[in-house]
Design an enzyme around this catalytic site. Structure first.
Site, PDB file in Angstrom:
ATOM      1  N   ASP A  15       0.858  -1.188   0.000  1.00  0.00           N
ATOM      2  CA  ASP A  15       0.000   0.000   0.000  1.00  0.00           C
ATOM      3  C   ASP A  15       0.894   1.238   0.000  1.00  0.00           C
ATOM      4  O   ASP A  15       1.761   1.389   0.875  1.00  0.00           O
ATOM      5  CB  ASP A  15      -0.907  -0.015   1.233  1.00  0.00           C
ATOM      6  CG  ASP A  15      -1.868   1.170   1.258  1.00  0.00           C
ATOM      7  OD1 ASP A  15      -1.965   1.873   0.238  1.00  0.00           O
ATOM      8  OD2 ASP A  15      -2.508   1.383   2.309  1.00  0.00           O
ATOM      9  N   TYR A  20      -1.849  10.216  -3.073  1.00  0.00           N
ATOM     10  CA  TYR A  20      -2.028  11.497  -3.747  1.00  0.00           C
ATOM     11  C   TYR A  20      -1.077  12.550  -3.162  1.00  0.00           C
ATOM     12  O   TYR A  20      -0.463  13.342  -3.894  1.00  0.00           O
ATOM     13  CB  TYR A  20      -3.460  11.988  -3.608  1.00  0.00           C
ATOM     14  CG  TYR A  20      -4.490  11.226  -4.415  1.00  0.00           C
ATOM     15  CD1 TYR A  20      -4.134  10.112  -5.164  1.00  0.00           C
ATOM     16  CD2 TYR A  20      -5.825  11.620  -4.425  1.00  0.00           C
ATOM     17  CE1 TYR A  20      -5.069   9.419  -5.897  1.00  0.00           C
ATOM     18  CE2 TYR A  20      -6.775  10.934  -5.158  1.00  0.00           C
ATOM     19  CZ  TYR A  20      -6.395   9.819  -5.888  1.00  0.00           C
ATOM     20  OH  TYR A  20      -7.319   9.127  -6.616  1.00  0.00           O
ATOM     21  N   ARG A  52      -2.150  14.773   9.423  1.00  0.00           N
ATOM     22  CA  ARG A  52      -2.875  13.792  10.240  1.00  0.00           C
ATOM     23  C   ARG A  52      -2.510  13.931  11.715  1.00  0.00           C
ATOM     24  O   ARG A  52      -3.345  13.684  12.600  1.00  0.00           O
ATOM     25  CB  ARG A  52      -2.560  12.379   9.741  1.00  0.00           C
ATOM     26  CG  ARG A  52      -3.049  12.125   8.325  1.00  0.00           C
ATOM     27  CD  ARG A  52      -2.818  10.696   7.871  1.00  0.00           C
ATOM     28  NE  ARG A  52      -3.136  10.544   6.452  1.00  0.00           N
ATOM     29  CZ  ARG A  52      -3.173   9.386   5.816  1.00  0.00           C
ATOM     30  NH1 ARG A  52      -2.906   8.264   6.457  1.00  0.00           N
ATOM     31  NH2 ARG A  52      -3.476   9.349   4.525  1.00  0.00           N
ATOM     32  N   ASP A 107      -3.433   2.735  -5.443  1.00  0.00           N
ATOM     33  CA  ASP A 107      -2.322   2.745  -4.488  1.00  0.00           C
ATOM     34  C   ASP A 107      -2.077   1.406  -3.810  1.00  0.00           C
ATOM     35  O   ASP A 107      -1.215   1.309  -2.925  1.00  0.00           O
ATOM     36  CB  ASP A 107      -2.567   3.818  -3.426  1.00  0.00           C
ATOM     37  CG  ASP A 107      -3.878   3.599  -2.673  1.00  0.00           C
ATOM     38  OD1 ASP A 107      -4.742   2.852  -3.187  1.00  0.00           O
ATOM     39  OD2 ASP A 107      -4.042   4.172  -1.582  1.00  0.00           O
ATOM     40  N   GLU A 108      -2.796   0.360  -4.185  1.00  0.00           N
ATOM     41  CA  GLU A 108      -2.620  -0.934  -3.531  1.00  0.00           C
ATOM     42  C   GLU A 108      -2.418  -2.036  -4.568  1.00  0.00           C
ATOM     43  O   GLU A 108      -3.018  -2.008  -5.647  1.00  0.00           O
ATOM     44  CB  GLU A 108      -3.830  -1.267  -2.652  1.00  0.00           C
ATOM     45  CG  GLU A 108      -4.060  -0.285  -1.514  1.00  0.00           C
ATOM     46  CD  GLU A 108      -5.242  -0.686  -0.646  1.00  0.00           C
ATOM     47  OE1 GLU A 108      -5.335  -1.875  -0.278  1.00  0.00           O
ATOM     48  OE2 GLU A 108      -6.083   0.178  -0.346  1.00  0.00           O
TER      49      GLU A 108
END
Length: 661
Positions: A15, A20, A52, A107-108
C-alpha cells in the site's frame, strides 16, 4: 470452523502511503514537512502525515479540516492524470518480478511471491532466514511449517518496497500472510513506511469477536444491512451463525459460505493478474445545472478529460455512457439516486491527433450523442436540478482499420483479447508464399500432403513465411480508377491460418499448372492462389477463398487449371470456364436487369462480362419483342416460392452488386 487446510502460499500486500499527497510532494518538495491536504470539491480526500498529526483525516470537509489545522495547505487533486501515471509505473515495476500482481485501486497491489520464496529457500541451503519488519501476534503454526515461508516473504517484501522508494521516491507499507485477506488487514498495523507479518495462528487476534462485519475487506454496505436484519452485528455472531440463518437474510448460499470463512480469517481467492480496464470514465459533482446549455458545457468538459484517458489507454471505445443525478428525483425516493444511459458510438470518432485531442467535428458529434442520452433521463423542457454528471466508455477495440478498408466487410467488429471474434487462431503478417522456385514449392507441397498433424502443417507454413520475408515482393501494377478497385489497393491486411479444424488434405486448395506455365519438366501440385496483376497483393491475401477463386476464374479465362478441393462448389464449373475461353471480354457490356447501372459501369470489364454472362443464364436466348405502347414498364415480380438460381452462389462476389428487390 477449522482453519485453512493449506498455508503454502505467501501473499504480499503493498500500500502506497498517502498516495495522492506523496505525488504532490514529489512535485513540490517544500510541502513534505508541512501540513498538506488534497482537495476535491469541498472535501479533503487525503492528507500527509504532518496534517494527520494535527487531527486532519481522510474525506473530511474543508471547513472542519481548517478548524483543526488552520495552517493546512490545500492542493487541488481533481485532475487524476499524474496519479494514474505513477500508479501504472509502480504496477509495471512489480510485474517485473514475474509474480502475479493484482491491483486494488491506484495505491494498492497484491503479489503472490510463492514461487520466489521457494527459490530463495533452496538458495539458503538449510540456513534460517532473518525476519524483516514486525509481526502481529506469535509467528507460529500448529499445522505446518509455513512460518519459514512467511519470513522469506518478509525479505522479498522489503526488497520490493526499497525498489519503489528508489525509483519513485514513494514510501509504502506492506502486509505478509498466507492469504489476501490477512495480508491486507495486517499491512496497516505499522504505517507509514513499514511492514508486518501475520501467521495463521494469529488470525483471530486480528479479527476480534466484537469487530463489526463491515471492518472486513470485501463485506460491503448492502451485505452489512442484510446481516443486521438477522441480528448478525459482530464477527463472533457471524461465526456462530448457521449457513441457513445467513441465507435467510437474502444472501445466496455460496456467498454465505464465503462470509463465514472470511469471519474466521480464511480466504482462498487467487491473486489474479490485472488486465486492461474494461471501461474508462469519470464523474463530477457540483452545486447544480439547471438548463440544457449548462449540461452541454459540462459534458464538453468531461469529454476533454475522458479523451486524455483514452489517449493514454490507446484503444478505441464503441460504447459511451452518461450518468446523472437529479436532486429533484432524489427528494422523491428520499435517497441518493443515479441514472445512466448508454449507446453505441463509432470508434472512428476517437481517432486522436498527435497531441491526443479529438477532431473538432468528432467532438461535436460525440456531444450530440451524449446530449441525446442525457435527454432520455432529463426533460429539458421541465425543471431539473443536476448535481452529478459522469461520462464513460467501454467495449474497446484494439485496432481500427481505415474507413475504406475492405477488411471491414469480412471481419467482425467485436473483439476479444485484441482480435476479432472471427479470427480462429494465429495471425501472421503475410506477403506472398509463392515467389520461390518451383522445386522449393513442390517440396513444401509434398511435406504438407504427407503430414496429417495440423500442428505440423502450421509449423511448415510458418517456416515458409519466414523464408519469404527475406525476399523482395513483386512490383505493384498501376492502379485502376474504378471505385470498386480502390478497395483492393494500399490497405493493411493480415492472413489468418487455421489448420486445426480440418484435415491437411482439406485445408489448402491445390492447383496444378501445366508444364508450359510452370516452366518446368516436372508436373507437380503446388499450393497457389496468385494475385492477379490488377489487384494489390496484400489485400488479395485477405480475401475469402471463394472470392479469390471467382476472381481468378474471371481474370484468367484462358489459363488451364486443374482444381482439386474438398468442397464441390470450390470453383466455377467447367461449362463456365468454356464460355469464358470462347468469348473475349467486351468493353461495351450492357447492364443486366436487376443490377444497379452506376455500380455496373464502375466495375472492371472482366467482372462486367462475368456478371452479364451469369445473369443471362436464366434469360431466354431469343430476343424479347418490344412492348406495345401503353404497357407497364415494370417487370412482373416472380413468385417468391419459386425462385430460380441466378447463376451466382451465395458466397459469390456477384451478390454484392445485385440490387435488392
Amino acid at each position: 470452523m477449522d482453519v485453512d487446510e493449506k498455508h503454502d502460499r505467501v501473499i504480499v500486500h503493498i500500500d502506497i502511503d498517502c498516495f495522492y499527497a506523496q505525488v504532490e510532494m514529489n512535485k513540490k518538495p517544500e510541502l513534505r514537512d508541512v501540513p498538506m491536504g488534497i482537495q476535491q470539491k469541498n472535501i479533503v480526500v487525503t492528507c500527509n502525515y504532518p496534517a494527520r498529526a494535527r487531527g486532519v483525516g481522510k474525506c473530511m470537509y474543508i471547513t472542519e479540516a481548517m478548524q483543526k489545522c488552520p495552517e493546512l495547505i490545500l492542493v487541488n487533486g481533481e485532475d487524476l492524470a499524474d496519479y494514474r501515471r505513477v500508479s501504472a509505473a509502480v504496477y509495471s515495476t512489480l510485474c517485473e518480478t514475474g509474480s502475479p500482481v493484482e491491483r486494488l485501486g491506484m495505491d494498492e497491489n497484491w503479489l503472490d511471491v510463492t514461487q520466489i520464496v521457494k527459490l530463495r529457500i533452496q538458495e539458503l541451503e538449510g540456513k534460517k532466514p532473518e525476519l524483516r519488519g514486525h509481526t502481529f501476534g506469535e509467528l507460529s503454526c500448529d499445522d505446518c511449517e509455513c512460518t519459514n515461508n512467511l519470513i522469506v516473504g518478509s525479505i522479498i517484501a522489503e526488497e520490493l518496497r526499497n525498489t519503489i522508494k528508489e525509483k519513485f521516491n514513494l514510501t509504502t507499507s506492506a502486509g505478509i500472510s498466507h492469504n489476501k485477506l490477512l495480508s491486507k488487514m495486517v499491512g496497516g498495523k505499522h504505517k507509514p513506511d513499514d511492514q508486518t507479518v501475520i501467521s495463521p495462528s494469529s488470525a483471530l487476534n486480528l479479527l476480534t469477536d466484537d469487530m463489526p462485519p463491515k471492518s472486513v475487506p470485501g463485506i460491503g454496505r448492502r451485505t452489512v444491512e442484510q446481516l443486521t436484519a438477522v441480528h448478525l452485528d459482530t464477527l463472533d455472531q457471524l461465526r456462530q451463525a448457521s449457513v441457513e440463518n445467513i441465507v435467510e437474510a437474502g444472501i445466496l448460499r455460496p456467498q454465505a459460505l464465503q462470509l463465514k470463512k472470511m469471519a474466521w480469517g480464511q480466504d482462498d481467492s487467487e491473486v489474479k493478474m490485472t488486465g486492461r480496464p474494461q471501461s474508462l470514465g469519470l464523474e463530477d459533482r457540483f452545486m447544480g445545472l439547471y438548463n440544457e446549455a449548462e449540461c452541454k458545457e459540462k459534458l464538453s468538459w468531461l469529454l476533454d478529460r475522458l479523451t486524455q484517458l483514452i489517449a493514454e489507454d490507446g484503444r478505441k471505445p464503441t460504447v459511451i455512457k452518461v450518468t446523472v443525478r437529479d436532486y429533484y428525483k432524489d427528494k422523491l425516493v428520499k435517497k441518493f439516486h443515479k441514472e445512466s444511459r448508454q449507446g453505441k458510438i463509432s470508434a472512428r470518432l476517437f481517432n486522436l491527433d498527435i497531441q491526443g485531442n479529438l477532431a473538432e467535428e468528432s467532438k461535436i458529434e460525440i456531444l450530440q450523442i451524449t446530449l441525446g442520452l442525457l435527454g432520455k433521463m432529463i426533460d429539458f423542457k421541465d425543471s431539473f436540478h443536476i448535481t452529478l454528471m459522469g461520462l464513460g466508455v467501454s467495449n474497446f477495440l484494439e485496432q481500427i482499420e481505415k474507413k475504406g478498408s475492405i477488411k471491414n466487410f469480412f471481419i467482425s467488429p467485436k473483439k476479444e483479447d485484441g482480435l476479432p471474434q472471427s479470427v480462429p487462431t494465429a495471425v501472421v503478417k503475410r506477403k506472398n508464399l509463392f515467389d520461390e522456385s518451383e522445386e522449393t514449392s513442390s517440396k513444401k507441397c509434398k511435406t504438407l500432403e504427407n503430414e496429417n498433424s495440423p500442428e505440423k502443417v502450421d509449423n511448415v507454413l510458418h517456416k515458409a513465411l519466414d523464408n519469404d520475408r527475406s525476399q523482395k515482393t513483386e512490383p505493384k501494377s498501376k492502379s485502376n480508377n474504378s471505385s470498386i478497385q480502390s478497395f483492393l489497393r494500399k490497405q493493411e491486411s493480415y492472413a489468418v491460418i487455421n489448420p486445426k479444424n480440418s484435415n491437411t488434405e482439406n485445408t489448402f486448395l491445390k492447383i496444378i499448372e501445366s508444364k508450359e506455365d510452370l516452366g518446368s519438366e516436372d508436373d507437380e501440385e503446388i499450393i497457389s492462389l496468385k494475385c492477379p496483376a490488377d489487384y494489390d497483393p496484400e489485400v488479395w491475401n485477405n480475401l475469402p477463398i471463394e472470392l479469390k477463386q471467382e476472381l481468378i476464374a474471371s481474370n484468367k479465362p484462358s489459363t488451364s487449371y486443374k482444381v482439386e478441393s474438398s468442397e464441390k462448389d470450390s470453383l466455377d464449373n467447367n461449362s463456365t470456364d468454356k464460355e469464358t475461353d470462347e468469348n473475349a471480354y467486351s468493353d461495351t457490356e450492357e447492364c443486366p436487369e436487376g443490377v444497379d447501372q452506376q455500380v455496373f459501369e464502375q466495375l472492371p470489364k472482366e467482372i462486367r462480362s462475368e456478371l452479364s454472362k451469369s445473369m443471362s443464364k436464366n434469360t431466354p436466348s431469343t430476343k424479347i419483342p418490344p412492348k406495345p405502347h401503353g404497357s407497364s414498364s415494370k417487370a412482373s415480380k416472380p413468385n417468391k416460392g419459386n425462385k430460380k438460381d441466378t447463376g451466382a452462389k451465395s458466397h459469390s462476389i456477384l451478390s454484392y452488386f445485385s440490387r435488392q428487390k
